[in-house]
Motif scaffolding. Sequence first.
Motif, short mmCIF file in Angstrom:
data_model
loop_
_atom_site.label_atom_id
_atom_site.label_comp_id
_atom_site.label_asym_id
_atom_site.label_seq_id
_atom_site.Cartn_x
_atom_site.Cartn_y
_atom_site.Cartn_z
N PRO A 26 -10.98 85.82 12.31
CA PRO A 26 -10.18 84.79 12.00
C PRO A 26 -9.94 83.72 12.76
CG PRO A 26 -10.39 85.93 14.18
CD PRO A 26 -11.36 86.52 13.47
N TRP A 27 -11.40 82.95 12.40
CA TRP A 27 -11.66 81.81 12.06
C TRP A 27 -11.57 81.08 11.22
CZ3 TRP A 27 -15.07 85.55 14.22
CH2 TRP A 27 -15.72 85.82 13.93
N LEU A 28 -12.26 82.11 10.18
CA LEU A 28 -12.41 81.83 8.45
C LEU A 28 -10.97 80.59 8.27
CD1 LEU A 28 -14.25 81.73 6.54
CD2 LEU A 28 -13.19 83.65 5.97
N PRO A 29 -10.05 80.75 7.98
CA PRO A 29 -9.36 80.08 7.57
C PRO A 29 -8.80 78.74 7.97
CG PRO A 29 -7.92 82.56 8.28
CD PRO A 29 -9.05 82.17 8.64
N PHE A 30 -9.71 79.01 9.51
CA PHE A 30 -9.28 76.98 10.38
C PHE A 30 -10.34 76.60 9.35
CE2 PHE A 30 -7.13 80.32 13.09
CZ PHE A 30 -6.00 79.57 13.59
N GLN A 31 -12.00 77.37 9.41
CA GLN A 31 -12.35 76.55 9.01
C GLN A 31 -12.47 75.86 7.45
OE1 GLN A 31 -15.73 80.24 9.29
NE2 GLN A 31 -17.04 78.95 11.24
N MET A 32 -12.08 77.07 6.60
CA MET A 32 -11.77 76.49 5.19
C MET A 32 -10.97 75.52 5.27
SD MET A 32 -11.13 80.32 3.60
CE MET A 32 -10.50 79.97 2.10
N LEU A 33 -9.48 74.89 6.12
CA LEU A 33 -8.66 74.32 6.18
C LEU A 33 -9.76 72.76 5.94
CD1 LEU A 33 -5.45 73.19 5.66
CD2 LEU A 33 -5.12 73.75 8.26
N ALA A 34 -10.31 73.23 7.28
CA ALA A 34 -11.29 71.85 8.28
C ALA A 34 -11.97 71.03 7.37
CB ALA A 34 -11.47 72.21 9.56
N MET A 35 -12.72 72.23 6.36
CA MET A 35 -14.01 71.89 6.00
C MET A 35 -12.82 71.27 4.23
SD MET A 35 -16.74 71.46 4.76
CE MET A 35 -17.72 71.79 6.20
N GLY A 36 -12.08 71.58 4.20
CA GLY A 36 -10.94 71.46 3.34
C GLY A 36 -10.55 69.44 2.99
N TRP A 37 -10.19 69.91 4.38
CA TRP A 37 -10.10 68.25 5.05
C TRP A 37 -10.84 66.97 5.32
CZ3 TRP A 37 -7.01 70.14 10.29
CH2 TRP A 37 -5.13 70.65 10.07
N PHE A 38 -12.26 68.21 5.31
CA PHE A 38 -13.44 67.43 5.47
C PHE A 38 -14.11 66.40 3.80
CE2 PHE A 38 -18.17 66.82 5.54
CZ PHE A 38 -18.10 66.10 6.57
N ALA A 39 -13.83 67.60 3.47
CA ALA A 39 -13.99 66.57 1.80
C ALA A 39 -13.68 66.22 1.41
CB ALA A 39 -14.71 68.38 0.90
N MET A 40 -12.11 66.08 1.24
CA MET A 40 -10.69 65.65 0.24
C MET A 40 -11.15 64.12 1.66
SD MET A 40 -6.63 66.48 1.10
CE MET A 40 -6.39 66.23 2.49
#
Length: 296
Positions: free
Chosen positions: A149-163
Amino acid sequence: MSLQATTRPPAQRQARAVRLGPRSVAALALVSAVGVAGFGWPFLAPPTSQLSAHAQDAPWLFAGLLVLLVAVVAAAISESGLGPKAVAMLGVLAATGAALRPIGAGTAGIEPMFFLMVLSGRVLGPGFGFTLGSVTMFASALLTGGVGPWLPFQMLAMGWFAMGAGLLPGPDRLRGRAELAMLAGYGFLAAFAYGTVMNMAGWPFMSALASNAAFDPHAPVAANLARFVAYCLATSLGWDLGRAVVTVVLTLTLGPAVLRALRRATRRAAFETPVTFEESGSEAPHMTRVTYEPGS
């Protein structure tokens, strides 16, 4: 003795693998708003709300929503011009990042993939950076078995990080030590920010009876904020500090070479160069010639 006036040639605009259109920006804004709610709902929802009453179920609800919304953002960005060359570069960088992530598994804070996300987002822009961060996290989760369940949060957080790296100032003019210092500073702060928002995603799963630092759905916001700070200090400060330091060190040491390689690959890929077809002369009436014009 004569003095000659010299002028610096105008800076060449940095090409972007993806130029965000209005639909992509709207999709990014939507998923970011839902993501903020998904991460910060313990501080946004009052103790009497239904979300607080279902503290153990709320993270699952937001995880399901984020999966759908990240897919919507990826589709919107694809419509903005994610061509074959951009897809190929996305695959190479995502595979590299996914391979780098397990290197530090089990060692506090040694996560070399973060510096690659910073440099890639800087060179290739915020749209590509968001897509790269999300895809890299998804690929690394499949590689390491970290699906949950943490994976979608990781995907979004890393997307923000790189963006965020793609939104830094001076993409066309700032080079050299000043750019490296800016990227290192951003990587340091963003590494702590990533750890903090990921703590928000996992913190509500803790039972209030397990620790004085656990989320208490019946406590006021100020009390839960104090509990959350104590939770971060007790559980993730060492990891976040290690991640930040490793990101800074790799950015300052390997950054110049990686930035040059990414910019060289971007120029050769000619993402923004339109292709035109011209009819050849009368000697070969059935042949066409393909030419590339400079990007606008």
